[in-house]
Design a protein around this motif. Structure first.
Motif, PDB file in Angstrom:
ATOM      1  N   LEU A   8       0.886  -1.153   0.000  1.00 48.59           N
ATOM      2  CA  LEU A   8       0.000   0.000   0.000  1.00 48.59           C
ATOM      3  C   LEU A   8       0.928   1.207   0.000  1.00 48.59           C
ATOM      4  O   LEU A   8       1.687   1.423   0.941  1.00 48.59           O
ATOM      5  N   LYS A   9       0.921   1.940  -1.105  1.00 46.99           N
ATOM      6  CA  LYS A   9       1.942   2.953  -1.394  1.00 46.99           C
ATOM      7  C   LYS A   9       1.792   4.164  -0.476  1.00 46.99           C
ATOM      8  O   LYS A   9       0.773   4.320   0.210  1.00 46.99           O
ATOM      9  N   PRO A  10       2.820   5.056  -0.452  1.00 45.83           N
ATOM     10  CA  PRO A  10       2.771   6.196   0.479  1.00 45.83           C
ATOM     11  C   PRO A  10       1.524   7.065   0.344  1.00 45.83           C
ATOM     12  O   PRO A  10       1.056   7.632   1.348  1.00 45.83           O
ATOM     13  N   HIS A  49      13.366  -3.859  -5.889  1.00 44.70           N
ATOM     14  CA  HIS A  49      11.960  -4.099  -6.197  1.00 44.70           C
ATOM     15  C   HIS A  49      11.586  -3.647  -7.604  1.00 44.70           C
ATOM     16  O   HIS A  49      10.884  -4.352  -8.327  1.00 44.70           O
ATOM     17  N   TYR A  50      12.019  -2.434  -7.980  1.00 43.23           N
ATOM     18  CA  TYR A  50      11.635  -1.858  -9.269  1.00 43.23           C
ATOM     19  C   TYR A  50      12.786  -1.871 -10.278  1.00 43.23           C
ATOM     20  O   TYR A  50      12.749  -1.114 -11.258  1.00 43.23           O
ATOM     21  N   GLY A  51      13.782  -2.734 -10.090  1.00 46.74           N
ATOM     22  CA  GLY A  51      14.940  -2.812 -10.981  1.00 46.74           C
ATOM     23  C   GLY A  51      14.585  -2.977 -12.449  1.00 46.74           C
ATOM     24  O   GLY A  51      15.290  -2.453 -13.324  1.00 46.74           O
ATOM     25  N   VAL A  85      -5.469  -9.968  -6.733  1.00 47.15           N
ATOM     26  CA  VAL A  85      -5.183  -8.641  -6.178  1.00 47.15           C
ATOM     27  C   VAL A  85      -4.971  -7.644  -7.311  1.00 47.15           C
ATOM     28  O   VAL A  85      -5.376  -6.484  -7.212  1.00 47.15           O
ATOM     29  N   ARG A  86      -4.358  -8.094  -8.411  1.00 46.65           N
ATOM     30  CA  ARG A  86      -4.207  -7.205  -9.580  1.00 46.65           C
ATOM     31  C   ARG A  86      -5.593  -6.777 -10.099  1.00 46.65           C
ATOM     32  O   ARG A  86      -5.778  -5.635 -10.510  1.00 46.65           O
ATOM     33  N   ALA A  87      -6.556  -7.693 -10.067  1.00 45.80           N
ATOM     34  CA  ALA A  87      -7.917  -7.355 -10.511  1.00 45.80           C
ATOM     35  C   ALA A  87      -8.577  -6.374  -9.543  1.00 45.80           C
ATOM     36  O   ALA A  87      -9.242  -5.425  -9.977  1.00 45.80           O
ATOM     37  N   PRO A  91      -6.048  -1.372 -13.577  1.00 45.01           N
ATOM     38  CA  PRO A  91      -4.883  -1.049 -14.396  1.00 45.01           C
ATOM     39  C   PRO A  91      -3.991   0.019 -13.769  1.00 45.01           C
ATOM     40  O   PRO A  91      -4.437   0.797 -12.923  1.00 45.01           O
ATOM     41  N   THR A  92      -2.732   0.058 -14.241  1.00 46.33           N
ATOM     42  CA  THR A  92      -1.714   0.976 -13.703  1.00 46.33           C
ATOM     43  C   THR A  92      -2.193   2.434 -13.693  1.00 46.33           C
ATOM     44  O   THR A  92      -1.977   3.154 -12.722  1.00 46.33           O
ATOM     45  N   ASP A  93      -2.807   2.874 -14.806  1.00 50.88           N
ATOM     46  CA  ASP A  93      -3.298   4.259 -14.903  1.00 50.88           C
ATOM     47  C   ASP A  93      -4.686   4.333 -14.268  1.00 50.88           C
ATOM     48  O   ASP A  93      -5.652   3.772 -14.789  1.00 50.88           O
ATOM     49  N   GLU A 112       0.886   7.866  -8.462  1.00 51.16           N
ATOM     50  CA  GLU A 112       0.255   7.735  -7.138  1.00 51.16           C
ATOM     51  C   GLU A 112      -0.965   6.827  -7.250  1.00 51.16           C
ATOM     52  O   GLU A 112      -2.105   7.262  -7.078  1.00 51.16           O
ATOM     53  N   ASN A 113      -0.666   5.563  -7.558  1.00 47.64           N
ATOM     54  CA  ASN A 113      -1.764   4.635  -7.854  1.00 47.64           C
ATOM     55  C   ASN A 113      -2.012   3.626  -6.732  1.00 47.64           C
ATOM     56  O   ASN A 113      -2.528   2.534  -6.966  1.00 47.64           O
ATOM     57  N   LEU A 114      -1.636   4.031  -5.516  1.00 49.66           N
ATOM     58  CA  LEU A 114      -2.138   3.437  -4.268  1.00 49.66           C
ATOM     59  C   LEU A 114      -1.614   2.061  -3.869  1.00 49.66           C
ATOM     60  O   LEU A 114      -1.443   1.793  -2.688  1.00 49.66           O
ATOM     61  N   ILE A 115      -1.432   1.178  -4.833  1.00 56.55           N
ATOM     62  CA  ILE A 115      -1.160  -0.219  -4.476  1.00 56.55           C
ATOM     63  C   ILE A 115      -0.227  -0.867  -5.486  1.00 56.55           C
ATOM     64  O   ILE A 115      -0.303  -0.586  -6.690  1.00 56.55           O
ATOM     65  N   HIS A 116       0.668  -1.689  -4.992  1.00 61.96           N
ATOM     66  CA  HIS A 116       1.453  -2.600  -5.815  1.00 61.96           C
ATOM     67  C   HIS A 116       1.015  -4.018  -5.503  1.00 61.96           C
ATOM     68  O   HIS A 116       0.793  -4.349  -4.335  1.00 61.96           O
ATOM     69  N   ALA A 117       0.948  -4.859  -6.525  1.00 61.09           N
ATOM     70  CA  ALA A 117       0.722  -6.286  -6.307  1.00 61.09           C
ATOM     71  C   ALA A 117       1.571  -7.072  -7.290  1.00 61.09           C
ATOM     72  O   ALA A 117       1.662  -6.692  -8.466  1.00 61.09           O
TER      73      ALA A 117
HETATM   74  P1  GTP Z   1       3.202  -1.795  -9.552  1.00 61.04           P
HETATM   75  O1  GTP Z   1       2.253  -2.707  -8.900  1.00 61.04           O
HETATM   76  O2  GTP Z   1       3.566  -0.586  -8.761  1.00 61.04           O
HETATM   77  O3  GTP Z   1       4.399  -2.561 -10.046  1.00 61.04           O
HETATM   78  O4  GTP Z   1       2.364  -1.238 -10.802  1.00 61.04           O
HETATM   79  P2  GTP Z   1       2.033  -1.967 -12.149  1.00 61.04           P
HETATM   80  O5  GTP Z   1       2.518  -3.385 -12.122  1.00 61.04           O
HETATM   81  O6  GTP Z   1       0.601  -1.718 -12.439  1.00 61.04           O
HETATM   82  O7  GTP Z   1       2.899  -1.126 -13.175  1.00 61.04           O
HETATM   83  P3  GTP Z   1       4.433  -1.299 -13.603  1.00 61.04           P
HETATM   84  O8  GTP Z   1       5.105  -2.388 -12.843  1.00 61.04           O
HETATM   85  O9  GTP Z   1       4.483  -1.342 -15.080  1.00 61.04           O
HETATM   86  O10 GTP Z   1       5.043   0.114 -13.161  1.00 61.04           O
HETATM   87  C1  GTP Z   1       5.410   0.346 -11.818  1.00 61.04           C
HETATM   88  C2  GTP Z   1       4.934   1.702 -11.408  1.00 61.04           C
HETATM   89  O11 GTP Z   1       5.610   2.682 -12.190  1.00 61.04           O
HETATM   90  C3  GTP Z   1       3.447   1.961 -11.660  1.00 61.04           C
HETATM   91  O12 GTP Z   1       2.645   1.564 -10.590  1.00 61.04           O
HETATM   92  C4  GTP Z   1       3.421   3.460 -11.832  1.00 61.04           C
HETATM   93  O13 GTP Z   1       3.392   4.092 -10.556  1.00 61.04           O
HETATM   94  C5  GTP Z   1       4.744   3.743 -12.483  1.00 61.04           C
HETATM   95  N1  GTP Z   1       4.584   3.807 -13.930  1.00 61.04           N
HETATM   96  C6  GTP Z   1       4.502   2.782 -14.792  1.00 61.04           C
HETATM   97  N2  GTP Z   1       4.356   3.207 -16.053  1.00 61.04           N
HETATM   98  C7  GTP Z   1       4.359   4.553 -15.975  1.00 61.04           C
HETATM   99  C8  GTP Z   1       4.252   5.578 -16.929  1.00 61.04           C
HETATM  100  O14 GTP Z   1       4.130   5.353 -18.127  1.00 61.04           O
HETATM  101  N3  GTP Z   1       4.297   6.859 -16.449  1.00 61.04           N
HETATM  102  C9  GTP Z   1       4.447   7.131 -15.138  1.00 61.04           C
HETATM  103  N4  GTP Z   1       4.493   8.400 -14.736  1.00 61.04           N
HETATM  104  N5  GTP Z   1       4.550   6.181 -14.205  1.00 61.04           N
HETATM  105  C10 GTP Z   1       4.506   4.917 -14.617  1.00 61.04           C
END
Ligand code: GTP
Ligand code: MG
Length: 136
Positions: A8-10, A49-51, A85-87, A91-93, A112-117
């Motif tokens: 649960l993101k900041p 984590h985000y490498g 959990v992804r459902a 979606p990311t946006d 600032e999309n609240l959650i990672h899974a």
């Molecule tokens: P996570 O669960 O956080 O990994 O998100 P995700 O799996 O839905 O997306 P992804 O792993 O592709 O990207 C990780 C994070 O990078 C996203 O949650 C976004 O916060 C950010 N992000 C991804 N793509 C973009 C983009 O095109 N623009 C911006 N500004 N941020 C992005």
């Protein structure tokens, strides 16, 4: 049965939405939260984590945001939790996310999309080792 690493993101912590989001996860039949911790992530943890996103234009602002305050890290276990959990998240946006999903209900900004899974079983195992070494 599967395990997923959920963050649960900041923004979720700052906005007081962690209880709401955890409730949605808890209510799914047969799912269990088996670890939960509030913590502020350091640069090394975020790089691991985000490498996969290193070098992309959004990487630096993403890790800066993820270190901007505490996150709640959870392990969720149960039937199809990775897909599930992804459902719940959507979606990311967040603007593309349907109302009823966590991102669709509460998010506007992509970062600032609240959650990672975790997005696959391989990602889940890799991420669980980063966040809960020795416990999972
Ligand atoms: P996570 O669960 O956080 O990994 O998100 P995700 O799996 O839905 O997306 P992804 O792993 O592709 O990207 C990780 C994070 O990078 C996203 O949650 C976004 O916060 C950010 N992000 C991804 N793509 C973009 C983009 O095109 N623009 C911006 N500004 N941020 C992005
Ligand atoms: Mg991802």
């Amino acid at each position: 049965t599967q395990r997923s690493l959920v963050l649960l993101k900041p923004d979720a912590v700052r906005r007081g939405l962690t209880g709401e989001i955890i409730s949605r996860i808890e209510r799914k039949a047969g799912w269990q939260i088996t670890a939960l911790e509030l913590r502020t992530l350091d640069a090394e943890t975020l790089e691991q984590h985000y490498g996969e996103h290193k070098g992309k234009p959004f990487y630096e602002p993403l890790v800066e945001f993820m270190a901007s305050g505490p996150v709640v890290a959870l392990v969720v276990e149960g039937e199809r939790v990775i897909e599930g959990v992804r459902a719940l998240a959507g979606p990311t946006d967040p603007i593309a996310a349907a109302p009823g999903s966590i991102r669709g209900d509460y998010g506007v900004i992509v970062r600032e999309n609240l959650i990672h899974a975790s997005d696959s079983e391989e990602s889940a195992e890799r991420e669980l080792k980063i966040f809960f070494p020795g416990r999972v």
